[in-house]
Design a protein around this motif. Structure first.
Motif, mmCIF file in Angstrom:
data_model
loop_
_atom_site.group_PDB
_atom_site.id
_atom_site.type_symbol
_atom_site.label_atom_id
_atom_site.label_comp_id
_atom_site.label_asym_id
_atom_site.label_seq_id
_atom_site.Cartn_x
_atom_site.Cartn_y
_atom_site.Cartn_z
ATOM 1 N N THR A 68 0.811 -1.216 0.000
ATOM 2 C CA THR A 68 0.000 0.000 0.000
ATOM 3 C C THR A 68 0.846 1.268 0.000
ATOM 4 O O THR A 68 0.608 2.178 -0.784
ATOM 5 N N GLU A 69 1.826 1.320 0.911
ATOM 6 C CA GLU A 69 2.598 2.557 1.020
ATOM 7 C C GLU A 69 3.947 2.344 1.684
ATOM 8 O O GLU A 69 4.182 1.346 2.352
ATOM 9 N N PRO A 173 2.485 6.449 -1.480
ATOM 10 C CA PRO A 173 1.771 5.263 -1.959
ATOM 11 C C PRO A 173 2.665 4.380 -2.834
ATOM 12 O O PRO A 173 3.488 4.881 -3.605
ATOM 13 N N GLN A 176 0.854 0.454 -8.022
ATOM 14 C CA GLN A 176 -0.131 -0.609 -8.112
ATOM 15 C C GLN A 176 0.168 -1.451 -9.354
ATOM 16 O O GLN A 176 0.823 -0.983 -10.286
#
Lengths: 326, 184
Positions: A68-69, A173, A176
């Motif tokens: 996620t981060e 972030p 993805q």
């Protein structure tokens, strides 16, 4: 001695730091690595009466990276973040940009959060915070708040932080699946401030083209033997760009309209349009080292090169099967 | 240092600090604003650390903090407490028995006037510990934060690789990891 007289406070806890900040709000300054602040003090461009040295404060040196981060505490040095394998995997654009932050000896001492708080438009990491859509966590005696880069950055070297506030951590972030990111910069000498720098995050519709586990491969030390050209078919769905040294604050431009629907192997058809949109967006200033026109031109060239690199099949940096080399 | 009036001197914030330098502990009473570079040179008389630009550009004042090269002109002495500071004297302080990095500079003719050399020595010592087989490109990158106005750098790059050799690495692009591409 070069700096004007000052008192150094060395708190051990965040609470003590916040008390000191509140007590010296008008004439105090936080110092962590000091790699931007001490030159300013040595040249007496600033002369705070109190320096609150947070390097001995407990609990500010955390560094974690997840899908996620990436969370970076206020005391994490550029060098530590640059070398962190978890961060490199989660979002390689951080490491690529950190390689352009001054010299190794400066990166050993300077902190990423300090650089963000300094808000220099010539700095790489304030832009990376904005490009990735990151946030900073800010504490004072009266509470905690979280700011986006846009909320934090007001102007060159100016943030919306109150004098009694401390950034305790920054979070970036992670990329993805389907996304790739990169950074490039040109400086007159290794480690100098860039004449221009560009960071890009490109989104595609193909998670094989840019899957998390392979990211480190195509960004660093490519091992051409380790993989074939799997996942070469992908369509670009979005593009975000951020800049160093050619905008007043780390402004981000979204170029989805320009790039969406283009297959990665046809990236050559959009490079000019992307460069042109970027050149219209930025606002470089000329100085003794480079004219505004040159910086504008350079930013377009860097962006085009970077976009082509990000569009290559993975594990094939520099040996693109599509364009035969460059 | 310019002379201060008695009143200014009295108002100058000072602190007692503990510094560990080259394995020796020191307790010093210094002005808070005193930089590590100045404390090393003036209070501890370790004048091997040279002060050039005093804003982090030239690299002459580079020392190691817990083994990592840093600029001693960009850190207050008070902030260096609870760290181990290593200066060029801590790396080698005996002309008859130079440290390997220093021997490498002699072997490679890596210095002329010598002003920048201590910063290079502290930088290269740490770098070769971290990368025992540096390619020429890596050697250049490693010293990119240190300015030398005499040598033109070629022999300093050689000194980086010579240091690696003396430490048992190869330093000449010959060890596989950084082997240059050879056309067969």
């Amino acid at each position: 001695m070069k700096p004007s007289p000052l008192r150094i406070h060395r708190p051990k806890t965040v609470e003590d730091t916040l008390e000191l900040l509140a007590a010296h709000a008008s004439d105090g300054k936080i110092i962590a690595g000091g790699q931007s602040l001490v030159p300013v003090l040595n040249m007496r461009l600033a002369s705070p009466k109190n320096l609150i040295d947070i390097t001995a404060v407990e609990g500010l040196d955390g560094l974690t990276a997840t899908e996620t981060e990436i969370t970076v505490g206020a005391l994490v040095s550029h060098r530590r973040l640059e070398r962190d394998p978890g961060a490199a995997c989660a979002n390689p654009v951080l490491g690529e940009a950190l390689g352009h932050v001054a010299h190794p000896a400066i990166r050993n001492r300077g902190t990423t959060v300090g650089s963000i708080a300094h808000a220099d438009p010539n700095g790489e990491m304030p832009m990376i915070l904005a490009l990735t859509g990151g946030r900073v966590k800010v504490r004072s005696l009266t509470g905690t708040r979280t700011l986006t880069a846009d909320e934090l950055n007001v102007g060159p070297l100016e943030t919306s932080l109150e004098p009694e506030e401390l950034i305790t951590e920054a979070s970036f972030p992670s990329l993805q699946p389907g996304q790739r990111a990169g950074f490039d910069e040109l400086a007159r000498r290794s480690g100098d401030y860039g004449l221009a720098g560009v960071g890009l995050i490109m989104s595609t519709d193909n998670t094989d083209f840019a899957s998390t586990s392979d990211r480190a491969d195509y960004v660093d030390n490519v091992d051409p033997a380790s993989s074939g050209a799997a996942g070469t078919a992908a369509t670009i769905t979005g593009l975000k760009a951020g800049f160093v040294s050619v905008t007043d604050t780390p402004d981000i431009i979204e170029l989805d309209d320009v790039v969406a629907g283009t297959p990665v192997d046809r990236v050559d058809t959009i490079v000019d349009a992307v460069a042109s949109a970027i050149k219209d967006f930025i606002d470089p200033e000329g100085d003794i080292h480079a004219s505004a026109d040159y910086r504008r031109h350079l930013t377009g060239v860097l962006a085009g090169r970077l976009l082509k690199r990000l569009s290559r099949p993975k594990n094939a940096r520099g040996v693109s099967v599509l364009s035969g080399g460059q | 240092m310019t002379q201060m009036s008695a009143a200014e001197a009295a108002a100058e914030p000072r602190s007692t600090i503990r510094l560990s330098v080259n394995g020796k502990d020191h307790v010093l009473d210094v002005p808070d604003r005193k930089l590590l570079s100045d404390v090393l040179r003036q209070d501890l008389e370790l004048t091997g650390t040279h002060v050039g630009c005093e804003h982090g550009v030239c690299g002459a004042c580079t020392v190691q903090l817990d083994g990592d090269p840093i600029r001693s002109c960009l850190i207050f002495a008070a902030s260096a407490q609870s760290h181990e500071v290593t200066t060029v004297e801590g790396i080698g302080d005996d002309p008859e028995n130079p440290a390997d990095v220093q021997q490498a500079f002699i072997d490679s003719h890596g210095l002329q006037c010598g002003f920048c050399t201590p910063g290079f020595i502290t930088t290269i010592d740490a770098f070769v510990n971290e990368n025992p087989h540096p390619s020429e490109e890596e050697a250049r990158e490693a010293i990119s934060g240190n300015l030398c106005r005499c040598t033109g750098y070629q022999n300093i790059v050689k000194a980086v690789q010579r240091t690696a050799e003396l430490r048992g690495g190869c330093g000449q692009d010959c060890c596989g990891k950084d082997a240059p591409e050879v056309s067969q």
